[in-house]
Scaffold this active site. Structure first.
Site: not given
Length: 430
Positions: A22-23, A116, A121, A305, A397
């Protein structure tokens, strides 16, 4: 609101194929804005975040066509303009289109991003990079406006922190700027290397991705290309942890083991057996985990993560473990949910002190963010009884078919949709 019902007690065995990352997929999708030619991507996971990014690109005029695991993007008719808040608020990575939009069109206006709730951030590093490249910036009423009427310019940029998103945004912007741009103290994640490989295929020259300094010789015009997204190292680490906590025997396919060096080392330290092949990892465990200390760090350190997933595993370890979170300041919300299942965890600032217990009990728990949701599912796999995980939109997600893949390995997980009565009650409450 859908929930996951996890019945504890199953030992995971078999093979599981890891999806595309995903990233890594999100920035390469955003990079399609850099050219008017078609960019074809394969290995794209079917996730809510990917859908959000595609909707975002469609909203600015990009043609998006889906196939099984494939995505075709054409930004020939894309235009600069204000981006919808309703899309950006869903996902922080939405801000990745700012660099490509600014570089190609000289203008972008975007709402502050969402995502999230795991920490502040801030996007100041993105903005500093744009400013160093000559952009005029203004922030007002929750919107960021960037202008470069005469185009961006090459620059030498030093990042105060190796932010992944800021590195990616600066890379994409620099790829379309003639001249040499130097980025120092950048993120080193595999997703950065994957983006660099795509930008090189599109016509830029990118050197140093995966190190602390990236040099980019931009091209005034980039071309379309085809690209395969790298495997998801966080998804892989999640299944590796699930195998260890259930004393399972699982082989992961479609992985890049060197992306998981820190994770493999900690699993071995915990007592699991981990065998590595070229594109496979075999995790086998036949005893209780041993307590270890973990400190999250930017890549190649232990990934933040996977902190929550490992905390679920360490809650059953023999002895005392300490998990120190250095990346995000608000990433221990899952602790309170694990405590509902019987875990003994104390928070002291940015450290979580975990006293291993003999077992966990099924309970109703809430996914507070994407990775916390995965941790609760993992804990539910070994809990006595049934664990009901709510707020699973967070999980959707970032994990493609999580419960289906786990069930194929022997888990018992059911996705429960709300009844008409529950839907009506929720609508009335809202």
């Amino acid at each position: 609101m859908e929930t996951l019902l996890v019945q504890g007690g199953a030992r995971l065995t078999g093979r599981v194929a890891i999806s595309g990352a995903k990233n890594a997929a999100l920035p390469v999708i955003a990079a399609a804005l850099l050219t008017g030619e078609t960019v074809n991507l394969s290995g794209v996971p079917g996730l809510d975040d990917i859908n959000t990014m595609c909707e975002l690109l469609e909203s600015v005029g990009v043609g998006v066509h889906w196939g099984p695991g494939c995505l075709s993007l054409n930004a020939q008719d894309a235009v600069a303009g204000e981006v919808s808040y309703n899309l950006v608020k869903r996902m922080r990575a939405s801000f990745l289109i700012a660099g490509p939009m600014l570089a190609r069109f000289g203008y972008t206006r975007m709402p502050m991003p969402g995502g999230c709730a795991i920490g502040s951030r801030p996007i100041d590093l993105h903005l500093k990079a744009f400013s160093a490249m000559g952009a005029e910036l203004s922030v007002e009423s929750g919107y960021i406006e960037a202008r470069a009427p005469n185009g961006l310019k090459s620059a030498h940029i030093y990042f105060d922190y190796p932010s992944v998103g800021a590195t990616e945004n600066a890379m994409m912007a620099a790829a379309l700027v003639r001249g040499d741009t130097v980025l120092e103290n950048v993120a080193r994640e595999p997703e950065i290397v994957d983006l660099a490989n795509l930008l090189t295929k599109m016509g830029a020259k990118v050197v140093g991705a995966g190190t602390g300094v990236i040099r980019i010789r931009g091209a005034g015009e980039l071309q379309g290309t085809s690209h395969t997204v790298i495997p998801d190292r966080i998804e892989a680490g999640t299944y590796m942890t699930a195998a260890a906590i259930t004393k399972g025997d699982v082989i992961l396919e479609n992985v890049v083991p060197e992306h998981l060096t820190a994770v493999i080392a900690k699993l071995r330290e915990i007592g699991a057996h981990v065998d590595v092949e070229e594109s496979e990892i075999h995790v086998f465990s036949d005893k209780e985990p041993t307590a270890v200390d973990i400190k999250t760090m930017p890549y190649p350190g232990f990934p933040t993560d996977l902190q929550a997933q490992f905390m679920a595993l360490l809650s059953l370890a023999n002895g005392m473990s300490i998990v120190t979170e250095t990346v995000f300041e608000n990433r221990f919300m899952h602790v309170y949910e694990l405590a509902r299942m019987g875990a003994k965890i104390k928070i002291d600032g940015r450290a979580a002190i975990i006293e291993g217990v003999g077992g966990l009990s099924g309970a109703p728990v809430a996914a507070t963010d994407l990775r916390a949701g995965a941790a609760l599912v993992i804990a539910g796999l070994v809990a006595n009884g049934t664990t009901e995980v709510v707020n699973i939109a967070h999980i959707d997600r970032g994990y493609e078919d999580l419960e289906k893949k786990l069930c194929a390995l022997g888990a018992s997980i059911t996705r429960k949709s709300p009844s008409e009565k529950e839907k009506a009650s929720a609508a009335t409450a809202s």
